[in-house]
Each structure stands twice: as C-alpha cells, then as structure tokens.
Design an enzyme around this catalytic site. Structure first.
Site, PDB file in Angstrom:
ATOM      1  N   LYS A 280     -41.948 -36.760  27.985  1.00 57.65           N
ATOM      2  CA  LYS A 280     -41.309 -37.552  26.924  1.00 57.65           C
ATOM      3  C   LYS A 280     -41.972 -38.939  26.916  1.00 57.65           C
ATOM      4  O   LYS A 280     -42.093 -39.572  27.956  1.00 57.65           O
ATOM      5  CB  LYS A 280     -39.810 -37.673  27.211  1.00 57.65           C
ATOM      6  CG  LYS A 280     -38.980 -38.120  26.058  1.00 57.65           C
ATOM      7  CD  LYS A 280     -37.491 -37.792  26.282  1.00 57.65           C
ATOM      8  CE  LYS A 280     -36.656 -38.210  25.070  1.00 57.65           C
ATOM      9  NZ  LYS A 280     -35.236 -37.844  25.226  1.00 57.65           N
ATOM     10  N   GLU A 366     -19.513 -31.536  24.263  1.00 59.30           N
ATOM     11  CA  GLU A 366     -18.321 -32.288  23.840  1.00 59.30           C
ATOM     12  C   GLU A 366     -17.048 -31.454  23.985  1.00 59.30           C
ATOM     13  O   GLU A 366     -15.989 -31.981  24.327  1.00 59.30           O
ATOM     14  CB  GLU A 366     -18.469 -32.730  22.371  1.00 59.30           C
ATOM     15  CG  GLU A 366     -19.459 -33.879  22.161  1.00 59.30           C
ATOM     16  CD  GLU A 366     -20.905 -33.427  22.111  1.00 59.30           C
ATOM     17  OE1 GLU A 366     -21.159 -32.215  22.165  1.00 59.30           O
ATOM     18  OE2 GLU A 366     -21.797 -34.297  22.059  1.00 59.30           O
ATOM     19  N   ARG A 394     -17.306 -32.126  17.226  1.00 60.36           N
ATOM     20  CA  ARG A 394     -17.562 -30.844  17.906  1.00 60.36           C
ATOM     21  C   ARG A 394     -16.322 -30.358  18.656  1.00 60.36           C
ATOM     22  O   ARG A 394     -16.184 -29.180  18.966  1.00 60.36           O
ATOM     23  CB  ARG A 394     -18.700 -31.000  18.942  1.00 60.36           C
ATOM     24  CG  ARG A 394     -20.072 -30.896  18.398  1.00 60.36           C
ATOM     25  CD  ARG A 394     -20.503 -29.463  18.228  1.00 60.36           C
ATOM     26  NE  ARG A 394     -21.654 -29.329  17.364  1.00 60.36           N
ATOM     27  CZ  ARG A 394     -22.920 -29.344  17.782  1.00 60.36           C
ATOM     28  NH1 ARG A 394     -23.182 -29.550  19.067  1.00 60.36           N
ATOM     29  NH2 ARG A 394     -23.922 -29.208  16.935  1.00 60.36           N
TER      30      ARG A 394
HETATM   31  C1  LIG Z   1     -23.686 -32.762  19.473  1.00 63.40           C
HETATM   32  C2  LIG Z   1     -24.589 -33.894  19.884  1.00 63.40           C
HETATM   33  N1  LIG Z   1     -24.300 -34.613  20.997  1.00 63.40           N
HETATM   34  C3  LIG Z   1     -25.081 -35.629  21.370  1.00 63.40           C
HETATM   35  C4  LIG Z   1     -26.188 -35.970  20.636  1.00 63.40           C
HETATM   36  C5  LIG Z   1     -27.015 -37.166  21.022  1.00 63.40           C
HETATM   37  N2  LIG Z   1     -28.382 -36.765  21.353  1.00 63.40           N
HETATM   38  C6  LIG Z   1     -29.378 -36.864  20.500  1.00 63.40           C
HETATM   39  S1  LIG Z   1     -30.833 -36.357  21.119  1.00 63.40           S
HETATM   40  C7  LIG Z   1     -30.096 -36.026  22.609  1.00 63.40           C
HETATM   41  C8  LIG Z   1     -30.900 -35.519  23.746  1.00 63.40           C
HETATM   42  C9  LIG Z   1     -31.655 -34.301  23.344  1.00 63.40           C
HETATM   43  O1  LIG Z   1     -32.451 -33.915  24.439  1.00 63.40           O
HETATM   44  P1  LIG Z   1     -33.573 -32.834  24.186  1.00 63.40           P
HETATM   45  O2  LIG Z   1     -33.021 -31.740  23.357  1.00 63.40           O
HETATM   46  O3  LIG Z   1     -34.100 -32.478  25.493  1.00 63.40           O
HETATM   47  O4  LIG Z   1     -34.658 -33.582  23.289  1.00 63.40           O
HETATM   48  P2  LIG Z   1     -35.684 -34.733  23.732  1.00 63.40           P
HETATM   49  O5  LIG Z   1     -35.102 -36.010  23.179  1.00 63.40           O
HETATM   50  O6  LIG Z   1     -35.779 -34.699  25.211  1.00 63.40           O
HETATM   51  O7  LIG Z   1     -36.969 -34.354  23.067  1.00 63.40           O
HETATM   52  C10 LIG Z   1     -28.757 -36.288  22.569  1.00 63.40           C
HETATM   53  C11 LIG Z   1     -27.815 -36.120  23.702  1.00 63.40           C
HETATM   54  C12 LIG Z   1     -26.452 -35.207  19.476  1.00 63.40           C
HETATM   55  N3  LIG Z   1     -27.514 -35.496  18.672  1.00 63.40           N
HETATM   56  N4  LIG Z   1     -25.654 -34.189  19.140  1.00 63.40           N
HETATM   57 MG   LIG Z   2     -35.593 -33.163  26.631  1.00 61.73          MG
END
Ligand SMILES: Cc1ncc(C[n+]2csc(CCOP(=O)(O)OP(=O)(O)O)c2C)c(N)n1
Ligand SMILES: [Mg+2]
Ligand SMILES: CC(=O)[C@@H](O)[C@H](O)COP(=O)(O)O
Length: 635
Positions: A280, A366, A394
């Site tokens: 990342k 959630e 959610r």
């Molecule tokens: C239901 C929900 N909860 C929390 C979030 C906040 N959120 C956005 S991106 C993320 C992390 C996603 O991690 P990953 O899928 O590994 O993607 P990366 O950013 O590492 O590429 C979170 C927790 C969200 N978008 N949707």
């Molecule tokens: Mg990730």
C-alpha cells in the site's frame, strides 16, 4: 510519455508487455502529483497500479466487468478509461468522483464506497450473464480489509456453492485503513510471509504429482494423505475448501507475472481467486512508510517532503470525543471502545494506547460490533460503539434486534453525522436520525458544540436504562470554553439558546450556529429569532414543544439530516398526536435525493441549509409569502 497515448483500454493493449512497467511509473507519478493538490486515497491507488494495468491488458472492459470493492482504489482504472484530464477536479463539487461512478463511464459497472459488496455484485452479474447466455468475464477486486466484511463471506459461501465462472482478485497489502485484523488476515500473512511455507508447498505439490493414481483399498488412504498434505502446506487451501481454485500468491507489482496469472485464471472453470501481494503506497516513500496516514489525505501535501499541509483551526469533534473518552475511561474501568475498522477515523488511537485491552477493532464488521456491544453491556460493561453514521447503516437489525429490544446499555458514538464533504453520497451521515429515532428504548442526542458533547458523553455513561447515542459531525468544533466538571444533562431536555419574540427556530447540531448567524442578520430588521437547541432528538422535550405551540408563531425545524423521518418529522408527529393543528411549521432539512461529493459548504448550499436561506424564509414569511421556497425537487 506512454500515458498521454492512453485514452482507453484499447490504447493500452497496443503497448508491448515490456512497456507496461514504464507506463506504471508514469501513472504513479501522475497520482502523486495530482493528489498533492486535490488530496484523496493515495496509498490504496499507488498499490494497485500494476494490478489495474494488467487487468485492463488481459481483459476487455466494459464487456468484461470489473467490480472494485469499496472503489476508493479505482483512480488507476479511471486514468486508463479516459478520465485523466478530470483529475484536477477529483472529489470536488460536480467534479470527478473519488469512487467508481456509473454515470462517469461505461467502464464503471458497479459503484461502492461501503466495503465488501463486490463479491455479491459479481455473483449477481455472473448469474445474469449465464441466464442471458452471454460469456463475458466478471472480475471482483477486493482488498484484504474488505474481505473482513461479513457480506464478503456470505458471497464466498454462495459463489463456492454455485461454482459460476468468475474471478476474484484479492489485493492483499496487509492493511485495512489501520493494520488489518482478524483470523483470515493472520492466515493470509502466513501464506504471504513464510518462505519455508511456500518452499514446502512447492515440494509437496511435486510430491503429490508423483503419487501414482492407484486403485483398490489403498487409493482412499492415498487420497486422504494427499488431502492432508495439501491442507498442511498448499497455500490458499481455505479458499480451495470453499470451492475456489486458488492461484498465488503473486507479486502485485510485477506486471508480467500478473498478466501470466490472469491469463492462467482465464482458463479456469468455475470461481478462481488470485491472491495478489501488494504494498500500500507503493512507489512513494512517505506513503509506503505510513500507509495508515496516507490511506486518505484530505489536505494538499509537499511531494518532496511528504509534509501534509494541515488545515489550521480548532480541533475536530472526533478529537474532543477521543480525549474525553480517555478522561472517562480513567474514571470507569467498565468502558470498552469497539470500532469496526476505524480506530484512527473514530479518534480511538490514543485511547487504545492508554487502555490497550479496552479498545477492540473487529475489522470491517459493523454488525458483529453492534451485537458484541449488546453482550458486553449485558455483562455489566459500558461499551462505546464508535462508528461512522454511514457505516452504522450496516447494523440496523443488530441495533433493533440485539441492542434496543433487549434494552442493552450500549453507548453509541456516532461520528461523521451530517454531510461529510469529499466522500460524497455513499458516506453522508444523514439517515441515522431517521433510522434510529423510531426504535423503542433508543435515546438519541446531538450537541451544539464540543462542550455539550463532553457533557453528553458523561450523560451517556451515567445513563443505565438502555441504549443511548450521541452523534457529531466530521467538522472542527466551534471553539467554546470547556467545563472542567462534566455533569449529566436531564434526558429529553432542550434549551433555549437565544430568546426572541420572533420566529422560532428548532435547530440541532451545527444548525445552531447557522441559526445564530441568521438571527444576527435579522436583528437588523427588528426580527428577533427564538432559537431552541433540540439536543435530544429522542425523547423530544414535549413540555417545551407544548409551550412553543402556545406562541403560535412561525416555526422552523432546521437539521442536517434527511427531511423524511428525522427531527422535523418527529415534531410534526408530536403536534399531530397532541391534536394541535394550524401551526406554521416548516422543515429545513435534506431533500429526498443523494447529495454528491464536494465540500460540506457546497452540500449545505445545494440543499438550502444556510443562514441566508433561513433569513430569506423569515423575511418572505413576514411579507406574506408563506413557505417562500421549497427544495429544488430532483434538480
Ligand atoms: C462498511 C464499511 N466500513 C468501513 C469502511 C471504511 N473503509 C474504507 S476503505 C477501508 C479499508 C479497506 O481495506 P482494503 O479492502 O484492504 O483496501 P486497501 O485500502 O488496503 O486497498 C475501510 C475500513 C467502508 N468503506 N465501508
Ligand atoms: Mg488492504
Ligand atoms: C474509503 C473510505 O470509506 C474511508 O477511507 C473514508 O473515506 C474515511 O473517511 P474520513 O476521511 O471521514 O475518515
């Protein structure tokens, strides 16, 4: 510049494979430069440059459908599909959306913003494809964080059962926003990191191939041996057991290797999961070193130093919440903070440092978080469910079924209540009043400033009669004096913050400051607003409402929440139930449509939630033009 030749994926395919790493670097530089001005989700997108290039190189969007989970990592996809020239407007009002957006491009086939929906959508698209007798590819791109979302498991379970031809690319960078959590994360880390594990895997796979297929009684034993050996070392066995063909792990920054893996995946019958290992923030040192901070940058930054040009001004409501929770946590050991994957955004990092075993990050879960809080409360703890308004959507059933119905003494810290700005329609915190206030046993508060937030947190801690919630915006605080001693506010009590013999404004949260600004303008007209802080959205202050009705003056309910079902509705319902008719009540809230990305100021202006509009409403009422304006319906 290869990048300048790319106006759509067909142009990309004209390049030779050995030109793709050069293109990747150009894309990387483009992202770093553009986002140094606009801000945005830099680290997630730097991590998927090669992955996205390889995807568009191997498959044929939009016939082949790419579904980006969350969609915050689709900037490269947008660059490769003809939207490079729009990046100066990224996440700005009427500008390029920071997430996948169907009305921007035919290549954007599935929108998100909330996590963990891509697999379910991919299954739907694969099912539709087969029912229509078509043969396009369906490819979901999901991160290791999004894979901690319950919906993802529901979909994996179903996909593995139905065995539709489809591809899941697992983008594993070991990060959610914060460092990822959970047993699946630990499993992926083992696959990712154990060199011996991977070497053993190859040796075992060679051995398995050498064991001749034999008949008779021994055959079953050999099969069982093969399975148990496979279980021991072959990576991805979790996914294989769920009915997927597992390929990987693959280096997510080796374009050629990715093309090879995607080509191999293309020949697999049934569902295939390609496990891609990425970094990342790849290619920008500050983001690689701290992808937590660089997950999403709201402010411009200096490219050379990585110095983010911090917005000057007051602390945020989140900062005040986090600090106050530490104070309360010192006093009461029963307090446990629970966050679904947002420790940073919810202001819990310092609380976790101070009380490491009392801050629980459950991952993007959630629903699980809410129900777990109910059980914590029923066992005598004082759980704080710290959640963004939008993500709390959610957990609606868990709030009804597990928390409120059992009258569990859960405290809700609902952050990002109201407009959130750049994240736009998928993240606006504008529905929670409507979906919370109608649930029996729920108490719902919103402070007018940071001092009142602190008192509300104390109120919630001292309240033992069931669920109680306080909601606050993503913004900086007004900057008022903080009381040293925190005292509970009487449940259901509103306060008059400005006496006046003119129109009555019942306002909540940041709308108090808007009403005060309008009052200062109207004072010059000789009109003196009476402003009431409706700090309890549930229960209403019925005594106050009955008193206000007696004045029989123009009444305006002002809230940064959806018109349907929020505070304004509650007030109208109350008077109707009391049989009080003929009052001049109008609502200033958010109309029945989704409000897109931009600044919070843009969004408030779009829905007329401004001091000027309130002044206009009062003046035109005085001039006899009742209800001078209504929302620009579906503009
Ligand atoms: C239901 C929900 N909860 C929390 C979030 C906040 N959120 C956005 S991106 C993320 C992390 C996603 O991690 P990953 O899928 O590994 O993607 P990366 O950013 O590492 O590429 C979170 C927790 C969200 N978008 N949707
Ligand atoms: Mg990730
Ligand atoms: C993509 C996503 O859902 C998160 O990154 C979100 O954008 C965080 O919002 P805040 O910036 O308000 O913490």
């Amino acid at each position: 510049m290869l990048l300048s030749q790319i106006n759509d994926p067909c142009d990309l395919k004209k390049l030779s494979v050995d030109q793709l790493p050069i293109l990747a670097e150009e894309v990387r530089q483009f992202l770093i430069e553009k986002l140094s001005v606009t801000g945005g989700h830099l680290a997630p997108n730097l991590g998927v440059v090669e992955l996205t290039i390889a995807l568009h190189y191997c498959y044929n969007s939009p016939q082949d459908k790419f579904l980006f989970d969350v969609g915050h990592q689709a900037y490269v996809h947008k660059i490769l599909t003809g939207r490079m020239d729009r990046f100066d407007s990224l996440r700005q009002y009427k500008g390029l959306c920071g997430f996948v957006k169907r009305n921007e491009s035919e290549h954007d086939v599935w929108e998100a913003g909330h996590s963990s929906t891509s697999l379910s959508a991919a299954m739907g698209m694969a099912l539709a494809r087969d029912l229509k007798g078509e043969d396009n590819k369906v490819v979901a791109i999901i991160g290791d964080g999004a894979l901690t979302g319950g919906m993802a498991f529901e979909a994996l379970n179903h996909i593995g059962h139905e065995k539709k031809d489809m591809m899941v690319i697992l983008n594993d960078n070991e990060m959610s926003i914060a460092p990822n959590v959970g047993a699946v994360h630990n499993y992926l880390t083992k696959i990712r990191s154990d060199r011996n594990y991977l070497r053993a895997k190859d040796e075992v796979e060679q051995l398995l191939k050498k064991i001749p297929a034999i008949g008779g009684k021994l055959a079953k034993t050999v099969e069982r041996l093969k399975d148990s050996l496979k279980y021991l070392v072959v990576s991805g066995v979790l996914f294989e057991e769920l009915g997927f063909k597992y390929l990987g792990p693959v280096d997510g920054h080796d374009v050629e290797g990715l093309i090879e893996a995607f080509t191999q995946a293309n020949n697999v019958k049934g569902p295939v999961l390609v496990h891609v290992l990425t970094t990342k923030g790849k290619g920008y040192t500050p983001a690689e070193e701290d992808s937590y901070k660089w997950h999403g940058v709201s402010q411009p930054y200096k490219i050379e130093s990585g110095q983010v040009l911090k917005a000057v001004g007051n602390p945020t409501y989140t900062d005040v919440f986090g600090q106050t929770l530490i104070e309360l946590g010192e006093q009461d050991k029963r307090i446990v903070a629970v966050t679904p994957a947002m420790p940073g955004g919810s202001g819990l990092v310092k609380f976790a440092e101070r009380f490491p075993d009392r801050m629980i990050d459950v991952g993007i879960a959630e629903q699980h978080a809410a129900t777990m809080c109910a059980a914590l409360a029923m066992e005598g703890m004082k759980p704080v469910y710290a959640v963004y308004s939008t993500f709390m959507q959610r957990a609606y059933d868990q709030i009804v079924h597990d928390i409120c119905r059992q009258n569990a003494n859960v405290m809700f810290a609902i952050d990002r209540a109201g407009f959130v700005g750049a994240d736009g329609e998928t993240h606006q915190g504008v529905f929670d009043i409507a979906f919370m206030r109608h649930i029996p046993n729920m108490v719902l508060m919103m402070p007018k400033d940071e001092n009142e937030l602190r008192h509300m947190m104390k109120t919630a801690l001292e309240y033992n009669n069931g669920p109680i919630a306080y909601r606050y915006p993503r913004s900086s605080v007004p900057g008022v004096q903080l009381d040293e001693v925190l005292t509970p506010i009487p449940i259901g009590s509103w306060e008059t913050v400005r006496e006046g013999d003119g129109p009555i404004v019942i306002a909540v949260g940041p709308m108090i400051q808007v009403a005060e600004e309008a009052a200062n303008t109207l004072k010059r007209d000789g009109i003196y607003l009476n402003i009431v802080n409706a700090r309890f959205i549930k229960p209403l202050d019925e005594t106050m409402l009955l008193q206000l009705a007696k004045y029989n003056r123009q009444m305006i309910v002002m809230e940064e929440a959806c018109d349907a079902g929020s505070l304004g509705g509650a007030v109208l319902e109350f008077y109707a139930k009391q049989g009080i008719a003929g009052l001049d009540i109008s609502l200033m809230g958010i109309p029945d449509r989704f409000i897109e990305h931009g600044s919070v100021k843009d969004q408030l202006q779009e829905v007329d939630l401004t001091a000027d509009k309130l002044v206009e409403k009062v003046r035109s009422y005085r001039a006899g033009q009742k209800f001078a304006f209504t929302h620009k319906a579906n503009q």
